[in-house]
Design an enzyme around this catalytic site. Structure first.
Site, mmCIF file in Angstrom:
data_model
loop_
_atom_site.group_PDB
_atom_site.id
_atom_site.type_symbol
_atom_site.label_atom_id
_atom_site.label_comp_id
_atom_site.label_asym_id
_atom_site.label_seq_id
_atom_site.Cartn_x
_atom_site.Cartn_y
_atom_site.Cartn_z
ATOM 1 C CG ASP A 162 -12.566 17.074 23.303
ATOM 2 O OD1 ASP A 162 -11.912 16.079 22.877
ATOM 3 O OD2 ASP A 162 -13.219 17.586 22.772
ATOM 4 C CG ASP A 166 -11.119 24.915 17.098
ATOM 5 O OD1 ASP A 166 -11.318 26.155 16.913
ATOM 6 O OD2 ASP A 166 -10.526 24.194 16.198
#
Lengths: 271, 271
Positions: free
Chosen positions: A136, A140
């Site tokens: 990815d 976050d």
């Protein structure tokens, strides 16, 4: 173009394509030495570009001609945080993950509608008994990565259980790793959790990874290897593929380098 | 670094990430005005990076908040020319296309195992009645593109036929377009064929595209719109994501620009 008094408009981190290409190349060396994935699972949209760049640095010898190299296959899954849907509770916004694409059953060992795939193709693309690298863009909140990891483990386990015991016993452990371009370090912690394998020192080997052997072979190894190419604080990261004006993006990225601000911290490869 | 006597090592075309980003941005303007895709289908691995960059320039207004924009979804399919498999006849090498990933049935209107997808998600991700942009890196022999187009049309038609007549009649025509970063023009012609919609002039509109109306709505429009961002001769194109040394790649790309050789011809956006 840039005078010495020029300032940046914000505290965003801006990476150029070249910055990211080089960071991926560096981290790929560690990944290749330590984990050496058989297959990548790219989380769309963010993981598509990193996965394609990674592929360049993770080639394997061809099974048919040792003088040639072959690509590590990329499978894509589509995941999005559930935000846009009417009726979705405010509470769940940014928490709930929606599948927009998933892998077909053949990937998990079940025969599916892909009759036109060769025997060899199946072996190369399937996930059972493989070293699987999930890719990815940014880690976050970790919500999407947690979802991807848990769901893939679940489907791999179901695929292993559906195998004949003899076929299953022959398989090496299925192992998981995660690559992200940037890990955002958050003082308040992350919403999602992952059983990260703690040591990223270069002496760590797959043999140290715990595997449940009570099942008699064909197990999923515990935990997930974690390879962030860089670390940032809890700030916005502006990726080059998101910008409408790449020249201005690069100008600001180079200005930040010159000023020595808004830079990415070292990822695992440099430790 | 570069002296005026320095020469290029070969006749390859070398594009930098920035070159490709800008070419995609230019072509995206034409695509947005003329075709305005609802969904992209990226052919992995080559189409992954172009599709992700395109997404930046093809955003649509959000259905829930007109002040916001939403991304055009990307679905990925994996296709490879059959080369590596033992027992594959020499005759078929480079001709036969192998599926390494395909779309799940829900994409073609059939209910599948994605119970956790919201109603809205389905509408956004499905292909029936949509404007579908197939994305790849290079149109070389056209074999892979022909396969992708034909198979997607076949699956969309099957999905349309499986609908209740009333549901089908409500659907607009399903339309296809193809984007490639580079089209290699070959004097000897291409192995694959596609029913390209001939006029790429800016006056062409979707309304001119023939649709078989005998089926009473819910048809697949004839032909496929074609958007190459650039055209090359029958030479190697070196993409930045394939290089192990991005600095050297960019140096050679810039040298070629300075010398005015090995350059890409104008794609459709500049005609």
């Amino acid at each position: 173009m840039t005078s010495s008094t020029e300032q940046l408009p914000d505290d965003h981190i801006r990476a150029t394509y070249e910055d990211i290409h080089v960071q991926i190349a560096q981290t790929a060396k560690l990944i290749k030495r330590q984990f050496d994935p058989d297959v990548m699972v790219a989380i769309s949209g963010g993981g598509l570009i990193p996965a394609r760049i990674l592929r360049t640095f993770l080639k394997k010898p061809s099974a048919h001609d040792p003088n040639k190299k072959r690509n590590v296959p990329i499978q894509a899954i589509g995941l999005a945080l559930y935000e846009e849907v009417a009726g979705s509770s405010v509470e769940n916004m940014g928490r709930e993950v929606v599948r927009t694409q998933w892998l077909d059953e053949g990937t998990f060992g079940k025969r599916s509608s892909r009759e036109d795939r060769g025997e060899d193709g199946d072996k190369e693309e399937g996930l059972l008994g493989k070293r699987i690298l999930i890719v990815d863009e940014v880690d976050d909140s970790r919500t999407t990565l947690q979802y991807a990891y848990q769901e893939l483990v679940k489907d791999v386990k179901a695929g292993l259980e559906a195998l004949e015991p003899e076929a299953r016993a022959k398989l090496p452990p299925t192992r998981f790793a995660i690559f992200v371009v940037h890990n955002k370090v958050k003082d308040s912690g992350k919403r999602g959790t992952l059983p990260l394998i703690p040591s990223q020192s270069s002496s760590s080997t797959l043999e140290d990874q715990p595997v449940d052997s009570t099942s008699g072979g064909g197990a999923v190894a515990e935990g997930v290897w974690y390879y962030p190419a860089g670390e940032t604080g809890d700030v916005w990261v502006d990726y080059p593929w998101e910008t409408e004006d790449i020249a201005e993006h690069n100008r600001l990225a180079n200005l930040a380098k010159k000023l020595g601000v808004n830079q990415v911290g070292a990822g695992v490869a440099s430790r």
